[in-house]
Design an enzyme around this catalytic site. Structure first.
Site, PDB file in Angstrom:
ATOM      1  N   LYS A   1       0.685  -0.972  -0.173  1.00 46.11           N
ATOM      2  CA  LYS A   1       0.068  -0.635  -0.267  1.00 46.11           C
ATOM      3  C   LYS A   1       0.940   1.314   0.199  1.00 46.11           C
ATOM      4  O   LYS A   1       2.011   1.257   0.210  1.00 46.11           O
ATOM      5  CB  LYS A   1      -0.930  -0.074   0.865  1.00 46.11           C
TER       6      LYS A   1
ATOM      7  N   ARG B   1      -4.392  -9.833   4.135  1.00 44.69           N
ATOM      8  CA  ARG B   1      -4.187  -9.955   2.973  1.00 44.69           C
ATOM      9  C   ARG B   1      -3.774  -9.128   2.710  1.00 44.69           C
ATOM     10  O   ARG B   1      -2.645  -8.553   2.831  1.00 44.69           O
ATOM     11  CB  ARG B   1      -5.174  -9.109   2.939  1.00 44.69           C
TER      12      ARG B   1
END
Length: 327
Positions: A245, A279
């Protein structure tokens, strides 16, 4: 100590790490059962979108999405999360089009594997079609922006992931502000959990996600990572979606394809703070990091016990260099 500690007696050894007070530690997902008191689930990511955040559409074609899903299982994923619409701002997509993207992947994966399957959606119609096709979990990254999705989940017996995000689906949320991001995220999740419960979702079917980077800047997300235990303290299995991210890229000054090490480090930090689902995009690497962390916590036995276990060290296993005598 010459033998592996029985995981059932290892709790005291893991005392320096946060152990969340789970209301329900054991969760059943179709044919699979996870005990979140002593294991971490690895959720792989497969997006059937032409503009996905990480792979830029590499798994948009149906055969590519199915192959990627099966490949993730082979690489060690416990769970595959399938999405048909990005979280990022953009035009709305009809429930029919989104369902036509994800349902064939779910059906193919369900027929070929007993892996846990979730669908990343906030539309009740897509949730219903996905569950009928074999999905075990609805992963709503919009935090029940449409509460009807909780009713769909309740009627089906599936699990529900409730994620913190503030914007209306696929809209811009400029310059997010929090007085105390962790406190406010935890309060949001607690409120949405109560909403889900009131709509019939059982507590043992709820998972929470603080939403790393979702309507948060890098400082907010680093704070959530550092204080992840306050999210896990809500008592529901907590999911950490940290893979590649922007907060990692901004922290380390790295583009998406150089963020693996930062993703793994962040994931392990979240586990030590109580996360029980990660995840991740890079499945094989994440699997090694998770399983090693589980072993350190006393939940998993080493695959082998050879090094310094005999009078003379044996050479390494076939195909692997010996580590005898290394320091």
């Amino acid at each position: 100590m010459d033998t592996f500690t029985d995981p059932g007696t290892a709790t005291a050894l893991a005392a320096p790490f946060y152990t969340p007070p789970l209301l329900h530690a054991v969760h059943h997902f179709g044919p699979r059962t996870l005990d979140f008191s002593r294991q971490v689930a690895l959720m792989a990511i497969v997006n059937r979108t032409p503009d996905s955040f990480y792979d830029g559409g590499a798994t948009f074609a149906l055969d590519a999405a199915v192959a990627a899903s099966l490949g993730a299982v082979q690489a060690g994923a416990d769970w595959v999360d399938i999405g048909g619409v990005p979280f990022s701002p953009g035009p709305a997509m009809s429930a029919r089009e989104e369902g036509d993207r994800v349902v064939p992947v779910i059906a193919a994966l369900s027929a070929a594997s007993d892996v846990i399957i979730s669908v990343d959606t906030f539309l009740p119609e897509v949730a219903a079609r996905s569950i009928a096709a074999g999905a075990h979990v609805i992963n709503d990254t919009t935090g029940l922006s449409n509460p009807e999705i909780a009713s769909v989940v309740a009627e089906s017996g599936a699990h529900l992931v409730i994620t913190h995000s503030l914007a209306a689906p696929r809209t811009v949320y400029p310059r997010p502000h929090y007085d105390d991001v962790v406190t406010e995220v935890a309060a949001f999740l607690a409120h949405r959990v109560e909403l889900a419960l009131s709509l019939g979702v059982p507590a043992e079917k709820i998972i929470i996600d603080p939403g790393h980077d979702l309507n948060k800047n890098t400082l907010h997300t680093l704070e959530i990572t550092r204080r992840f235990n306050e999210i896990a303290a809500l008592g529901f299995p907590a999911l950490a979606a940290v893979s590649n991210k922007d907060f990692i890229g901004e922290t380390l000054d790295q583009p998406k394809y150089e963020r693996l090490e930062g993703s793994l480090a962040t994931g392990v930090i979240c586990i030590l703070g109580g996360a029980r689902i990660l995840r991740m995009h890079n499945v094989a690497s994440a699997s090694s990091a998770i399983r090693m962390t589980e072993a350190v916590l006393g939940w998993r036995a080493p695959a082998h016990l050879i090094h310094n276990m005999r009078d003379i060290n044996e050479p390494g296993r076939p195909g692997r260099p010996s580590t005898a005598g290394t320091t």
